[in-house]
Scaffold this active site. Structure first.
Site, short mmCIF file in Angstrom:
data_model
loop_
_atom_site.label_atom_id
_atom_site.label_comp_id
_atom_site.label_asym_id
_atom_site.label_seq_id
_atom_site.Cartn_x
_atom_site.Cartn_y
_atom_site.Cartn_z
N GLY A 1 0.78 -1.14 0.11
CA GLY A 1 -0.04 -0.10 0.15
C GLY A 1 0.64 1.34 0.11
O GLY A 1 0.47 2.28 -0.06
N CYS A 2 2.27 1.23 -0.03
CA CYS A 2 2.93 2.25 -0.12
C CYS A 2 3.72 2.36 -1.50
O CYS A 2 3.77 1.52 -2.14
CB CYS A 2 4.11 2.00 0.94
N ALA A 3 3.68 3.52 -1.90
CA ALA A 3 4.25 3.84 -3.36
C ALA A 3 5.60 3.64 -3.42
O ALA A 3 6.24 2.82 -4.49
CB ALA A 3 4.01 5.25 -3.81
#
Length: 136
Positions: A49-51
């Site tokens: 869920g993190c870029a």
């Protein structure tokens, strides 16, 4: 319920005049963190869920919560350092009582992060809460 280490960061950020200086300070916090050994840069520790690439390695007991973290983005590494200051040393039950997003809003960081960084911050907080629940 913020730790003394987090309050120190909050005071420093409040003292700095503009967001460029504050971002520089956040990056410096990330640079000052001990490195996470490459052997922990594996899917089991990766935060989805993190870029950016983010890894959180739990180091906890029923008595105290702690973790190590790393990212390939310096600003995110700084956010990990701030999360570490917010949570490290608390019991898992205390971790679950912390409203990290409210604390990040209080120090002005949440409102000054890009949408992608905000999503990543929520994902990291979610992972930390999951770890604390499992340890509690």
């Amino acid at each position: 319920m913020a730790t003394a280490a987090f309050e120190d960061i909050a005071e420093t950020l409040e003292f700095l005049d503009d967001w460029e200086e504050r971002y520089r300070h956040v990056i410096e916090l990330g640079k000052a963190m001990p490195p996470l050994d490459d052997s922990f840069h594996v899917p089991a520790y990766k935060v989805e869920g993190c870029a950016s690439q983010v890894w959180l390695r739990p180091m906890l007991t029923k008595e105290r919560f702690d973790f190590q973290g790393d990212s390939d983005a310096m600003i995110v590494r700084g956010l990990i350092a701030i999360l570490h200051a917010l949570y490290s040393g608390l019991t898992p039950a205390e971790v679950l009582k912390v409203d990290a997003l409210a604390e990040f809003t209080r120090i002005g960081l949440k409102d000054n992060l890009s949408a992608q960084r905000s999503n990543g911050l929520r994902a990291m907080v979610g992972r930390i809460r999951d770890l604390a629940e499992a340890a509690a």
